[in-house]
Design an enzyme around this catalytic site. Structure first.
Site, mmCIF file in Angstrom:
data_model
loop_
_atom_site.group_PDB
_atom_site.id
_atom_site.type_symbol
_atom_site.label_atom_id
_atom_site.label_comp_id
_atom_site.label_asym_id
_atom_site.label_seq_id
_atom_site.Cartn_x
_atom_site.Cartn_y
_atom_site.Cartn_z
ATOM 1 N N VAL A 1 -5.828 38.542 -53.686
ATOM 2 C CA VAL A 1 -5.672 39.299 -52.441
ATOM 3 C C VAL A 1 -6.647 40.471 -52.454
ATOM 4 O O VAL A 1 -6.695 41.232 -53.427
ATOM 5 C CB VAL A 1 -4.234 39.835 -52.288
ATOM 6 C CG1 VAL A 1 -4.099 40.635 -50.995
ATOM 7 C CG2 VAL A 1 -3.226 38.698 -52.323
ATOM 8 N N PHE A 2 -7.418 40.626 -51.375
ATOM 9 C CA PHE A 2 -8.352 41.745 -51.259
ATOM 10 C C PHE A 2 -7.728 42.855 -50.426
ATOM 11 O O PHE A 2 -7.315 42.644 -49.287
ATOM 12 C CB PHE A 2 -9.659 41.297 -50.600
ATOM 13 C CG PHE A 2 -10.668 42.400 -50.422
ATOM 14 C CD1 PHE A 2 -11.357 42.901 -51.512
ATOM 15 C CD2 PHE A 2 -10.918 42.941 -49.169
ATOM 16 C CE1 PHE A 2 -12.282 43.926 -51.363
ATOM 17 C CE2 PHE A 2 -11.847 43.966 -48.998
ATOM 18 C CZ PHE A 2 -12.532 44.454 -50.105
ATOM 19 N N GLY A 3 -7.651 44.047 -51.009
ATOM 20 C CA GLY A 3 -7.136 45.208 -50.302
ATOM 21 C C GLY A 3 -8.254 46.171 -49.955
ATOM 22 O O GLY A 3 -9.045 46.543 -50.823
ATOM 23 N N TYR A 4 -8.324 46.573 -48.693
ATOM 24 C CA TYR A 4 -9.358 47.517 -48.261
ATOM 25 C C TYR A 4 -8.755 48.786 -47.665
ATOM 26 O O TYR A 4 -9.481 49.692 -47.251
ATOM 27 C CB TYR A 4 -10.298 46.867 -47.238
ATOM 28 C CG TYR A 4 -9.617 46.357 -45.986
ATOM 29 C CD1 TYR A 4 -9.500 47.153 -44.851
ATOM 30 C CD2 TYR A 4 -9.077 45.070 -45.936
ATOM 31 C CE1 TYR A 4 -8.867 46.689 -43.708
ATOM 32 C CE2 TYR A 4 -8.450 44.591 -44.798
ATOM 33 C CZ TYR A 4 -8.348 45.407 -43.691
ATOM 34 O OH TYR A 4 -7.713 44.939 -42.563
ATOM 35 N N GLY A 5 -7.420 48.844 -47.625
ATOM 36 C CA GLY A 5 -6.707 50.008 -47.108
ATOM 37 C C GLY A 5 -5.593 50.385 -48.062
ATOM 38 O O GLY A 5 -5.821 50.603 -49.250
ATOM 39 N N SER A 6 -4.370 50.425 -47.556
ATOM 40 C CA SER A 6 -3.245 50.898 -48.366
ATOM 41 C C SER A 6 -2.940 50.005 -49.560
ATOM 42 O O SER A 6 -2.329 50.469 -50.532
ATOM 43 C CB SER A 6 -1.995 51.053 -47.495
ATOM 44 O OG SER A 6 -1.624 49.818 -46.906
ATOM 45 N N GLU B 1 1.935 42.939 -43.094
ATOM 46 C CA GLU B 1 0.774 43.034 -42.213
ATOM 47 C C GLU B 1 1.031 42.389 -40.847
ATOM 48 O O GLU B 1 0.113 41.952 -40.169
ATOM 49 C CB GLU B 1 -0.434 42.362 -42.879
ATOM 50 C CG GLU B 1 -0.723 42.837 -44.291
ATOM 51 C CD GLU B 1 -1.138 44.303 -44.352
ATOM 52 O OE1 GLU B 1 -1.544 44.854 -43.303
ATOM 53 O OE2 GLU B 1 -1.048 44.907 -45.425
#
Length: 203
Positions: free
Chosen positions: A12-17, A105
């Site tokens: 899983v790619f996280g770019y925020g929280s 999400e």
């Protein structure tokens, strides 16, 4: 890479929280970036960082070619890639975590699979398929803007069930400064500076 992706595991790619509030059960993480997207505070949040009557602003990713249609493209530098963190979920938790993320999400985001890269200039991804949630421009929550002052006014004053909107921005900026010597995001850092300036005036 097979050594990084045991059979049945989920990346899983996280770019925020997700960077500072990662998914449950992950057993490994990699600072990395994805190509061809820009990160923007262009999604209204009516739950986590705002309310229906006073929505906050949270992040989405916009494909580079689509982003060029919006007015902030003409004066905003394009940084190659969007830095974040990839998290590996073991196979036995993959379904559970996917359901958790789908629920987390839910407000205007859709799931996509993207390659991620470890270093600027890399041609070969460190991971071929990484799950990422994107709030598309077709979402009713999508709110593009080139008005940094107005965006900062919203972020500095809104609050939702996950807390103050400005905390979301400040945590992201802090994480981006420490992810990698290569990681940066001009939009995030300029917005952070404007929010801090506005909050200082109201004290």
């Amino acid at each position: 890479m097979k050594t990084l992706s045991p059979e049945g595991s989920l990346w899983v790619f996280g770019y925020g929280s997700l960077i500072w509030h990662p998914p449950p059960h992950y057993d490994y993480s990699i600072p990395c970036f994805i190509k061809g997207y820009v990160r923007r505070f262009w999604m209204r949040s009516e739950d986590h960082r705002g309310t229906v009557n006073s929505p906050g602003l949270v992040l989405t990713l916009i494909p580079y070619e689509e982003w060029k249609q919006f007015s902030d493209w003409s004066f905003t530098p394009f940084d190659e890639g969007c830095w974040g963190m990839a998290f590996r979920i073991p196979a036995k938790y993959a379904t559970q975590v996917r359901e958790y993320l789908d629920d987390r999400e839910v407000n205007g985001y859709t799931a996509h699979s993207v390659p991620v890269y470890a270093h600027t200039g890399d041609e070969i991804p460190v991971l071929e398929n990484c799950l990422v949630y994107v709030g598309t421009s077709k979402s009713p929550q999508f709110q593009p803007s080139d008005d940094l002052t107005q965006m900062a006014k919203i972020i500095s004053t809104r609050r939702g069930k996950s807390g103050d909107n400005f905390v979301y921005l400040f945590e992201l900026a802090k994480c981006l400064r420490h992810l990698s010597p290569e990681s940066k995001d001009i939009h995030v850092f300029e917005l952070e500076a404007e929010v801090r300036k506005q909050m200082q005036k109201t004290r």
